[in-house]
Design a protein around this motif. Structure first.
Motif, mmCIF file in Angstrom:
data_model
loop_
_atom_site.group_PDB
_atom_site.id
_atom_site.type_symbol
_atom_site.label_atom_id
_atom_site.label_comp_id
_atom_site.label_asym_id
_atom_site.label_seq_id
_atom_site.Cartn_x
_atom_site.Cartn_y
_atom_site.Cartn_z
ATOM 1 N N ILE A 18 -29.685 -32.047 5.543
ATOM 2 C CA ILE A 18 -31.085 -31.717 5.252
ATOM 3 C C ILE A 18 -31.207 -30.238 4.910
ATOM 4 N N SER A 19 -32.347 -29.878 4.344
ATOM 5 C CA SER A 19 -32.630 -28.463 4.097
ATOM 6 C C SER A 19 -33.063 -27.810 5.405
ATOM 7 N N HIS A 20 -32.666 -26.570 5.564
ATOM 8 C CA HIS A 20 -32.973 -25.871 6.808
ATOM 9 C C HIS A 20 -33.939 -24.722 6.571
ATOM 10 N N PRO A 43 -38.255 -24.763 5.016
ATOM 11 C CA PRO A 43 -37.496 -24.626 3.770
ATOM 12 C C PRO A 43 -38.432 -24.394 2.580
ATOM 13 N N GLY A 44 -38.082 -23.444 1.721
ATOM 14 C CA GLY A 44 -38.860 -23.180 0.528
ATOM 15 C C GLY A 44 -40.002 -22.192 0.706
ATOM 16 N N ASP A 76 -36.621 -28.264 11.901
ATOM 17 C CA ASP A 76 -35.964 -28.667 10.651
ATOM 18 C C ASP A 76 -35.935 -30.186 10.530
ATOM 19 N N SER A 91 -37.946 -32.447 7.796
ATOM 20 C CA SER A 91 -37.223 -33.275 6.827
ATOM 21 C C SER A 91 -37.698 -34.723 6.855
#
Length: 630
Positions: free
Chosen positions: A384-386, A411-412, A447, A451
């Motif tokens: 997954i993105s963290h 994230p982002g 996180d 997600s």
């Protein structure tokens, strides 16, 4: 023949006089200003005397029934007729606790609140008798015959007929703040005492103490580095740390608990110097492992009582540091001529590398063990993105110091222009801004939730809720002030965040729960979502019995009644949790809920087994975060 008889009579007289001096009556001299004089409140436990600890009364005190120049059982006040608890009180109590039973201890305490150290300079004292023209100061000088030093020496000479002077303790410096000549002034006074009383410096050491330190927001803390140079000027002088000794609200004087601890430290240092080993004393408890001293000197310390060698290692180049071990097992080494820079270091104890567990920086990296699989909500998933956890420094006008906090962003966030709501997440007592991100596993929990689409994009701010105060509950309103006046404005100025009530949430565990309650009950229009984890005002009878501290339920209910109407309209969520009946906050939590019910404030409640532990609080975060900002 007559001459021989005269010689014999003279020798007989001298032998009788020497015989009257008891070698097992150890006498200590104490002097200084207000802290040594006695400025802390005398409590019931302080009034218990012991026949083995006596004081030579320095003044006639008709209000107390004390007579000048007479030995009496030492109970406070030890100096003047209307003073309070002094470190000398617990110096003596601690000495007799660890000395052989046949040894008695006597104290002579002549101290003058507000005095310059040079008031005890027998040649120049007159210049310092007018430091304060007011009656409160002048009366003290007058009580000591206009010359406190002379008064002190007369008492000491009288005491020498009864026992043996073994040492001198000093607490002074507030009235000489930042005066770099202070060690030289002390040296002159100390050497005059030795000369006037025919004492040997090697047998009569001098022990001074730090003032209220900077970690306790000490008003005169800048004097401590100067005080710590005293052993450089006087080879038989020593300095005890004031770290952790609690101050009064003026942050200049120690409170009763602080005075007791400081007096104990004087005694433990004296016992160590004299070669006595204290069995149940743990010198590692308040050990300062590293101190930066004036004149480019650094001192390193480590408690290793069973070690045979201690060395210092660094990847950086520096001079060799030689260590010596004292009688309490503390190794100490000095690095001279230290150049400005940032240095890594570690101790080598009997060939084994040892990290400095007392270092301030170690709190950022407290060792933890994570036992988890991909089925656990706090597991770090690689697929997954963290988000990011960043460290931020801010200046607290409330506390007048730089402080740190940590911020989790999803994230982002860095590339987005969208403003986000904010959760202020507070740790418990004894923790710091690192607690939630370390053992709390906040990054992995959030996180994973993010997600899975279970939480709204948000910032999570983790401030440092630990503030050293004289009384433990005093830190609660102080932190709330820091939060409202410094932390929130800093976040809203620094980050892309929303600023309306419904875009702010606050959640705290244990002591952080008290800080959460303080913030929301006195600023009810600032937070839309509130979580109180394993916490509640200290109201229960059992808590009072165990801790001796209790909150004011009437005042708390009064405040709740005041905010109730608007609170129910504007706050979207108020949720309390507990770790079951085994949670140490369980009874206080229940008493707190009763007050919210009386005030008719809406709330929800959940409970799970697990007690007062991170096992519970991680689950609380997992369960409550999805309820925010809906």
């Amino acid at each position: 023949m007559k001459t021989n008889r005269l010689v014999v009579l003279t020798l007989l007289f001298l032998s009788m006089n020497l015989f009257s001096q008891d070698p097992n009556f150890h006498i200590y001299l104490a002097f200084g200003q207000s802290n040594m004089e006695g400025s802390a409140e005398i409590e019931a436990q302080d009034k218990i005397g012991d026949e083995r600890f006596k004081v030579l009364q320095s003044l006639d005190c008709s209000n107390l029934g004390f007579t000048k120049n007479e030995w009496r059982v030492a109970t406070p006040p030890l100096t003047q007729c209307y003073t309070g608890l002094s470190p000398a009180d617990y110096f003596g109590k601690t000495m007799i606790k660890y000395l052989p039973k046949k040894v008695k201890v006597g104290i002579i305490n002549v101290a003058v609140g507000g005095s310059d150290i040079r008031l005890f300079d027998k040649e120049n004292y007159k210049k310092y008798t007018k430091t304060y023209p007011e009656d409160w100061f002048q009366k003290k000088i007058e009580d000591y015959g206009g010359n406190p030093y002379e008064h002190f020496i007369k008492l000491a000479k009288k005491a020498q007929k009864d026992g043996v002077i073994k040492g001198i303790i000093l607490h002074q410096g507030e009235s000489n703040q930042d005066d770099k000549n202070w060690p030289e002034y002390v040296k002159k006074v100390y050497y005059n005492m030795l000369a006037d009383l025919s004492l040997d410096a090697n047998k009569v050491p001098l022990i001074a103490s730090e003032l209220v330190d900077k970690e306790q927001n000490g008003v005169c803390a800048s004097m401590n580095p100067i005080i710590n140079t005293l052993p450089n000027v006087i080879s038989t002088a020593h300095v005890v740390s004031s770290k952790g000794c609690k101050p009064r609200k003026d942050h200049t004087h120690f409170n009763s608990a602080g005075v007791r601890e400081l007096g104990k430290r004087y005694a433990l240092k004296m016992l160590s110097i004299k070669g006595y080993k204290v069995k149940d004393y743990n010198p590692n408890k308040d050990l300062k492992s590293v101190e930066i001293l004036p004149n480019n000197k650094v001192v390193f310390r480590i408690y290793a009582p069973n070690a045979t060698t201690v060395k210092l290692y660094s990847d950086d180049k520096w001079d060799y540091v030689a260590f010596k071990k004292d009688n309490n097992g503390v190794w100490e080494g000095f690095w001279n001529d230290a150049k400005p820079g940032v240095y890594s270091y570690k101790f080598i104890v009997d060939g084994v590398e040892v990290q400095d567990s007392k270092a301030v920086s170690i709190t950022d990296n407290i060792p933890v063990i994570k036992i988890a699989s991909d089925k656990d909500f706090f597991y770090k998933r690689n697929t997954i993105s963290h988000g990011a956890i960043t460290i931020q420094n801010y200046y607290s006008k409330t506390l007048q110091k730089n402080r740190r906090l940590r911020v989790w962003s999803p994230p982002g966030y860095e590339k987005s222009k969208k403003k986000l709501p904010v959760l202020y997440l507070i740790h418990g007592g004894g923790g710091s801004e690192t607690s939630w991100s370390n053992i709390g596993a906040v990054g992995d929990i959030l996180d994973n939730l993010f997600s899975e689409g279970k939480i709204k994009p948000m910032l999570v701010v983790m401030p440092n809720g630990t503030i050293e105060t004289a009384e433990i509950l005093d830190r609660v309103p102080l932190f709330a002030k820091d939060l409202m006046n410094d932390i929130i404005p800093f976040i809203e100025k620094t980050y892309k965040v929303k600023t309306k009530q419904n875009d702010r949430a606050i959640m705290g565990l244990s002591m952080g729960g008290l800080e959460t309650l303080e913030a929301v009950t006195f600023h009810p229009n600032k937070f839309g979502y509130v979580g109180v984890l394993s916490s509640g005002w200290w109201l229960s009878d059992s808590w009072k019995e165990k801790r001796g501290i209790v909150d004011n339920s009437e005042n708390r209910l009064k405040q709740l009644n005041l905010i109730a109407p608007n609170f129910n309209k504007s706050v979207k969520m108020l949720h309390f949790t507990q770790g079951g009946s085994e949670d140490i906050a369980f009874e206080n939590g229940n008493e707190t809920l009763k007050l919210f019910k009386k005030a008719k404030i809406n709330f929800t409640y959940s409970e799970m087994s697990g007690g007062h532990t991170w096992m519970v609080w991680r689950k609380n975060l997992r369960d409550l975060a999805p309820k925010l900002f809906k």
